[in-house]
Write an enzyme that holds these catalytic residues in place. Structure first.
Site, PDB file in Angstrom:
ATOM      1  N   GLY A 148       0.732  -1.170  -0.241  1.00  0.00           N
ATOM      2  CA  GLY A 148      -0.254   0.309   0.036  1.00  0.00           C
ATOM      3  C   GLY A 148       0.602   1.238   0.095  1.00  0.00           C
ATOM      4  CG  HIS A 149      -1.527   5.263   0.287  1.00  0.00           C
ATOM      5  ND1 HIS A 149      -2.376   5.480  -0.139  1.00  0.00           N
ATOM      6  CD2 HIS A 149      -1.471   4.235   1.566  1.00  0.00           C
ATOM      7  CE1 HIS A 149      -2.893   5.484   1.053  1.00  0.00           C
ATOM      8  NE2 HIS A 149      -2.649   5.316   1.820  1.00  0.00           N
TER       9      HIS A 149
END
Length: 330
Positions: free
Chosen positions: A241-242
């Site tokens: 994920g970011h």
């Protein structure tokens, strides 16, 4: 594939051997399929008996495991499995770039592509791209604007690199992987009952000597960057994920999911199908067994596990009830 003599292999890898140094070897094979022109290895002492029946021309072995003299050719190593890996690299080197750019490629303006770079058919390269010496870009790959790619990289077919990403030297990316897609960032507008997308303006920064398996996705940061440290190895079908940061020399097996803004330390080993929630920290030198569910920060190095082994459903259901109430009694 090229051949080597036993003497040449041991000279290159600074290893000792016994036997015929002039024997010519063509490949490595499992111990039960090896023949006189091949090398095999014994990775654990418990398999030592297999050396008596193998037809291998050379055996990689820890000399401490030999209890008597045997008339065979050996490469001595304190870590036979590691030596197997090094020898396999000799016989199967990474392909070298040939400097050919396929005429069907599309290349944008202001690109700085080294003359020894190789680019396959149908690849699209946007403007302001930098690609270093001896890199190979496979067919049907897409590279967005302002991407920087180092030297000696190998991208297989159908890789997608979004804009502004930075990729270091000696990076291998396998087919179908996506680097720099938008992170899963939305704000809830309760009044209008809708999700409001948060533009993801960070980058993905991949440091040197990283390998990324097929169909893995690494999302770009929301504000800060998503960072993959030097020497990290990622298996197939991993979701990162970011704003995640993964420390140097960490290894992650397939189907693991890491939610946004989690920081993973150096030299960690994460098994397959591990679930890691967002916004936590995992310290250096942590081992997570396959299927482990991590719901909070890990501050102490060590081995961690969760879940139960497979069992018939009726037994699992009874045990789940017991497990749930186990700590409720004081």
């Amino acid at each position: 594939m090229c051949g080597y003599s036993l003497h040449d292999i041991c000279k290159i890898l600074s290893l000792d051997f016994v036997g015929d140094g002039n024997i010519k070897l063509k490949c490595l094979l499992p111990i039960d399929r090896a023949y006189e022109k091949s090398i095999t290895f014994v990775s654990e002492k418990k398999h030592i008996k297999k050396i008596f029946n193998t037809k291998a021309g050379v055996i990689i072995i820890n000399p401490k495991w030999l209890i008597k003299k045997i008339d065979k050719n050996f490469i001595y190593s304190d870590d036979p499995y590691l030596t197997f890996a090094r020898v396999q690299q000799l016989f199967n080197p990474q392909p070298e770039a040939n400097g050919i750019i396929h005429p069907s490629c599309t290349i944008g303006e202001n690109c700085k592509i080294d003359k020894k770079t190789q680019i396959g058919a149908g690849t699209v390269i946007a403007k302001d791209i930098k690609i270093g010496k001896n890199s190979i870009i496979g067919s049907n790959t897409s590279i967005g604007e302002r991407v920087s790619i180092g030297k000696n990289c190998l991208f297989y077919d159908n890789v997608a690199i979004y804009h502004n990403c930075v990729i270091g030297d000696n990076v291998i990316i396998h087919a179908g992987t996506v680097i720099g897609a938008d992170g899963f960032g939305y704000a809830r507008d309760k009044k209008n009952n809708q999700w409001v997308k948060i533009p993801q303006v960070g980058r993905v920064v991949i440091n040197n000597n990283v390998e990324i398996g097929s169909n893995t996705t690494i999302d770009r940061g929301a504000l800060d960057d998503t960072i993959i440290g030097a020497g990290v190895i990622l298996d197939n079908q991993i979701q990162i994920g970011h704003n995640v940061v993964i420390g140097e020399q960490t290894a992650i097996a397939g189907c693991t999911g890491i939610a946004g803004s989690t920081i993973i330390g150096k030299n960690c080993a994460i098994g397959g199908a591990v679930e890691i929630v967002g916004h936590i920290n995992i310290t250096d030198n942590v081992i997570l067994y396959a299927g482990c569910r991590v719901t909070g920060s890990i501050k102490k190095a060590g081995i961690y596990n969760s879940g139960t082994l497979h069992q018939p459903h009726n037994i699992w259901a009874r045990n789940a009830i017991k497990f749930k109430t186990f700590w409720s009694h004081k």
